[in-house]
Design a protein around this motif. Sequence first.
Motif, mmCIF file in Angstrom:
data_model
loop_
_atom_site.group_PDB
_atom_site.id
_atom_site.type_symbol
_atom_site.label_atom_id
_atom_site.label_comp_id
_atom_site.label_asym_id
_atom_site.label_seq_id
_atom_site.Cartn_x
_atom_site.Cartn_y
_atom_site.Cartn_z
ATOM 1 N N PRO A 33 -40.521 -6.562 27.948
ATOM 2 C CA PRO A 33 -40.121 -5.648 26.871
ATOM 3 C C PRO A 33 -38.746 -5.030 27.072
ATOM 4 O O PRO A 33 -38.227 -4.382 26.166
ATOM 5 C CB PRO A 33 -41.220 -4.571 26.917
ATOM 6 N N PHE A 34 -38.138 -5.235 28.243
ATOM 7 C CA PHE A 34 -36.800 -4.708 28.503
ATOM 8 C C PHE A 34 -35.707 -5.684 28.047
ATOM 9 O O PHE A 34 -34.523 -5.407 28.239
ATOM 10 C CB PHE A 34 -36.627 -4.417 29.995
ATOM 11 N N ALA A 35 -36.110 -6.815 27.461
ATOM 12 C CA ALA A 35 -35.136 -7.835 27.058
ATOM 13 C C ALA A 35 -35.158 -8.071 25.551
ATOM 14 O O ALA A 35 -34.896 -9.184 25.088
ATOM 15 C CB ALA A 35 -35.405 -9.142 27.798
ATOM 16 N N THR A 36 -35.441 -7.030 24.782
ATOM 17 C CA THR A 36 -35.484 -7.187 23.328
ATOM 18 C C THR A 36 -34.099 -7.451 22.736
ATOM 19 O O THR A 36 -33.991 -7.870 21.583
ATOM 20 C CB THR A 36 -36.089 -5.935 22.670
ATOM 21 N N HIS A 37 -33.040 -7.205 23.518
ATOM 22 C CA HIS A 37 -31.679 -7.468 23.038
ATOM 23 C C HIS A 37 -31.330 -8.953 23.106
ATOM 24 O O HIS A 37 -30.311 -9.374 22.555
ATOM 25 C CB HIS A 37 -30.663 -6.678 23.859
ATOM 26 N N VAL A 38 -32.177 -9.752 23.765
ATOM 27 C CA VAL A 38 -31.938 -11.193 23.874
ATOM 28 C C VAL A 38 -32.564 -11.883 22.667
ATOM 29 O O VAL A 38 -33.776 -11.826 22.464
ATOM 30 C CB VAL A 38 -32.527 -11.759 25.177
ATOM 31 N N LEU A 39 -31.742 -12.529 21.861
ATOM 32 C CA LEU A 39 -32.206 -13.149 20.621
ATOM 33 C C LEU A 39 -32.694 -14.574 20.830
ATOM 34 O O LEU A 39 -33.613 -15.029 20.155
ATOM 35 C CB LEU A 39 -31.080 -13.121 19.581
ATOM 36 N N SER A 40 -32.074 -15.306 21.754
ATOM 37 C CA SER A 40 -32.502 -16.679 22.029
ATOM 38 C C SER A 40 -31.937 -17.129 23.366
ATOM 39 O O SER A 40 -30.955 -16.576 23.861
ATOM 40 C CB SER A 40 -32.056 -17.643 20.925
ATOM 41 N N THR A 41 -32.580 -18.155 23.933
ATOM 42 C CA THR A 41 -32.134 -18.758 25.189
ATOM 43 C C THR A 41 -32.282 -20.269 25.084
ATOM 44 O O THR A 41 -33.335 -20.760 24.687
ATOM 45 C CB THR A 41 -32.968 -18.245 26.381
ATOM 46 N N ARG A 59 -27.534 -22.320 31.252
ATOM 47 C CA ARG A 59 -28.223 -21.837 30.054
ATOM 48 C C ARG A 59 -27.261 -21.018 29.193
ATOM 49 O O ARG A 59 -26.276 -20.452 29.684
ATOM 50 C CB ARG A 59 -29.436 -20.972 30.429
ATOM 51 N N LEU A 60 -27.584 -20.955 27.906
ATOM 52 C CA LEU A 60 -26.797 -20.169 26.960
ATOM 53 C C LEU A 60 -27.711 -19.128 26.322
ATOM 54 O O LEU A 60 -28.725 -19.473 25.708
ATOM 55 C CB LEU A 60 -26.190 -21.064 25.881
ATOM 56 N N HIS A 61 -27.360 -17.860 26.490
ATOM 57 C CA HIS A 61 -28.137 -16.762 25.918
ATOM 58 C C HIS A 61 -27.376 -16.169 24.730
ATOM 59 O O HIS A 61 -26.154 -15.979 24.797
ATOM 60 C CB HIS A 61 -28.374 -15.657 26.947
ATOM 61 N N LEU A 62 -28.105 -15.879 23.669
ATOM 62 C CA LEU A 62 -27.548 -15.156 22.532
ATOM 63 C C LEU A 62 -28.122 -13.748 22.563
ATOM 64 O O LEU A 62 -29.337 -13.561 22.482
ATOM 65 C CB LEU A 62 -27.905 -15.846 21.212
ATOM 66 N N LYS A 63 -27.239 -12.765 22.712
ATOM 67 C CA LYS A 63 -27.682 -11.385 22.869
ATOM 68 C C LYS A 63 -27.000 -10.478 21.854
ATOM 69 O O LYS A 63 -25.921 -10.784 21.356
ATOM 70 C CB LYS A 63 -27.343 -10.864 24.280
ATOM 71 N N LYS A 64 -27.662 -9.369 21.575
ATOM 72 C CA LYS A 64 -26.986 -8.321 20.832
ATOM 73 C C LYS A 64 -25.859 -7.794 21.707
ATOM 74 O O LYS A 64 -26.050 -7.565 22.894
ATOM 75 C CB LYS A 64 -27.962 -7.189 20.495
ATOM 76 N N SER A 65 -24.702 -7.615 21.120
ATOM 77 C CA SER A 65 -23.543 -7.203 21.906
ATOM 78 C C SER A 65 -23.772 -5.839 22.537
ATOM 79 O O SER A 65 -24.258 -4.907 21.891
ATOM 80 C CB SER A 65 -22.292 -7.154 21.029
ATOM 81 N N ARG A 66 -23.418 -5.735 23.831
ATOM 82 C CA ARG A 66 -23.527 -4.467 24.545
ATOM 83 C C ARG A 66 -22.185 -3.743 24.611
ATOM 84 O O ARG A 66 -22.059 -2.743 25.296
ATOM 85 C CB ARG A 66 -24.061 -4.700 25.959
ATOM 86 N N MET A 67 -21.194 -4.278 23.899
ATOM 87 C CA MET A 67 -19.900 -3.608 23.904
ATOM 88 C C MET A 67 -20.049 -2.248 23.227
ATOM 89 O O MET A 67 -20.577 -2.154 22.121
ATOM 90 C CB MET A 67 -18.844 -4.446 23.181
ATOM 91 N N SER A 187 -17.952 -0.616 31.467
ATOM 92 C CA SER A 187 -18.521 -0.503 32.804
ATOM 93 C C SER A 187 -19.667 0.497 32.825
ATOM 94 O O SER A 187 -20.730 0.239 33.395
ATOM 95 C CB SER A 187 -17.435 -0.084 33.797
ATOM 96 N N THR A 188 -19.472 1.646 32.188
ATOM 97 C CA THR A 188 -20.512 2.675 32.161
ATOM 98 C C THR A 188 -21.775 2.163 31.488
ATOM 99 O O THR A 188 -22.891 2.351 31.990
ATOM 100 C CB THR A 188 -20.001 3.923 31.425
ATOM 101 N N LYS A 189 -21.615 1.476 30.353
ATOM 102 C CA LYS A 189 -22.788 0.979 29.631
ATOM 103 C C LYS A 189 -23.475 -0.143 30.396
ATOM 104 O O LYS A 189 -24.704 -0.215 30.448
ATOM 105 C CB LYS A 189 -22.380 0.493 28.237
ATOM 106 N N THR A 190 -22.694 -1.035 31.010
ATOM 107 C CA THR A 190 -23.288 -2.160 31.728
ATOM 108 C C THR A 190 -24.037 -1.689 32.967
ATOM 109 O O THR A 190 -25.084 -2.240 33.319
ATOM 110 C CB THR A 190 -22.205 -3.181 32.117
ATOM 111 N N LYS A 191 -23.525 -0.672 33.645
ATOM 112 C CA LYS A 191 -24.239 -0.123 34.800
ATOM 113 C C LYS A 191 -25.603 0.420 34.377
ATOM 114 O O LYS A 191 -26.596 0.273 35.093
ATOM 115 C CB LYS A 191 -23.403 0.975 35.455
ATOM 116 N N ASP A 192 -25.649 1.059 33.202
ATOM 117 C CA ASP A 192 -26.932 1.538 32.691
ATOM 118 C C ASP A 192 -27.869 0.366 32.418
ATOM 119 O O ASP A 192 -29.076 0.436 32.676
ATOM 120 C CB ASP A 192 -26.724 2.346 31.403
ATOM 121 N N GLN A 193 -27.308 -0.733 31.895
ATOM 122 C CA GLN A 193 -28.120 -1.907 31.591
ATOM 123 C C GLN A 193 -28.644 -2.580 32.853
ATOM 124 O O GLN A 193 -29.689 -3.230 32.824
ATOM 125 C CB GLN A 193 -27.299 -2.912 30.774
ATOM 126 N N LEU A 194 -27.924 -2.439 33.965
ATOM 127 C CA LEU A 194 -28.391 -3.026 35.219
ATOM 128 C C LEU A 194 -29.747 -2.465 35.616
ATOM 129 O O LEU A 194 -30.619 -3.189 36.104
ATOM 130 C CB LEU A 194 -27.379 -2.768 36.338
#
Length: 229
Positions: A33-41, A59-67, A187-194
């Motif tokens: 449930p922590f990967a709902t931002h991933v649309l396809s793999t 592999r190629l992942h399609l994700k909602k942008s975390r920018m 960087s701040t947002k990606t660290k939170d995503q880690l």
Amino acid sequence: MVLTHSTSHTYSHPFPTVTLAFFLRYCSPRLNPFATHVLSTDTISSHVDPKTNRLHTTRLHLKKSRMPAAVYKLLPASVTGGGTSGEKVAYVLETSVVDIKEGWMRSESKNLNFSGVLSVTEQQEFLVPTDNASLETNVNTSLVFRSRIGEKIRGKIGQAQSEGWLYGLASGLGARGIGRSIESLASTKTKDQLGKSRDGMRHVLERIRNTGVIDILEAIRRERQLGKA
């Protein structure tokens, strides 16, 4: 203009289970449930090197942008492609090599689009601890953030100011400052995503421990069949 971040942690699960969880972590939002931002793999390639017996996978992942939304406010639509941050998606290329005999796996992920604005590269190394080979797996993660937008607009700030979208911002920050701001925000947002990524891996690992691999794979198969119906 580059920012880096490194971190290490340990999963209380054996190495083979952790590598399996790595490949299953984006298979289903019910499993993770922590990967709902991933649309396809999609798996582009996967093979075992006959000389080394190492598994190579791309592999190629399609994700909602975390920018971060603030980045879109910093830049004109001609750079970001228009729209809002909530409408953006990102293609992420993931490569990995697993040596199950030696007890290590290395992976690298990087965004394919928006790289002209911000390039994010994540490298991970999964290792069997020498003192507790059967119960735990160590993971070292490094992130590199590189913004090229400053390089692109350097020398064109005067033109951008005359057009209005960079007025005031460029004079205060300059091209280098804009790049650093983008890197810092991402960087701040990606660290939170880690943290969420680790929580997702732990969730998948506990599901494997409590449910079993066969039942999980069967549940994923049924879910995909329902999706095609």
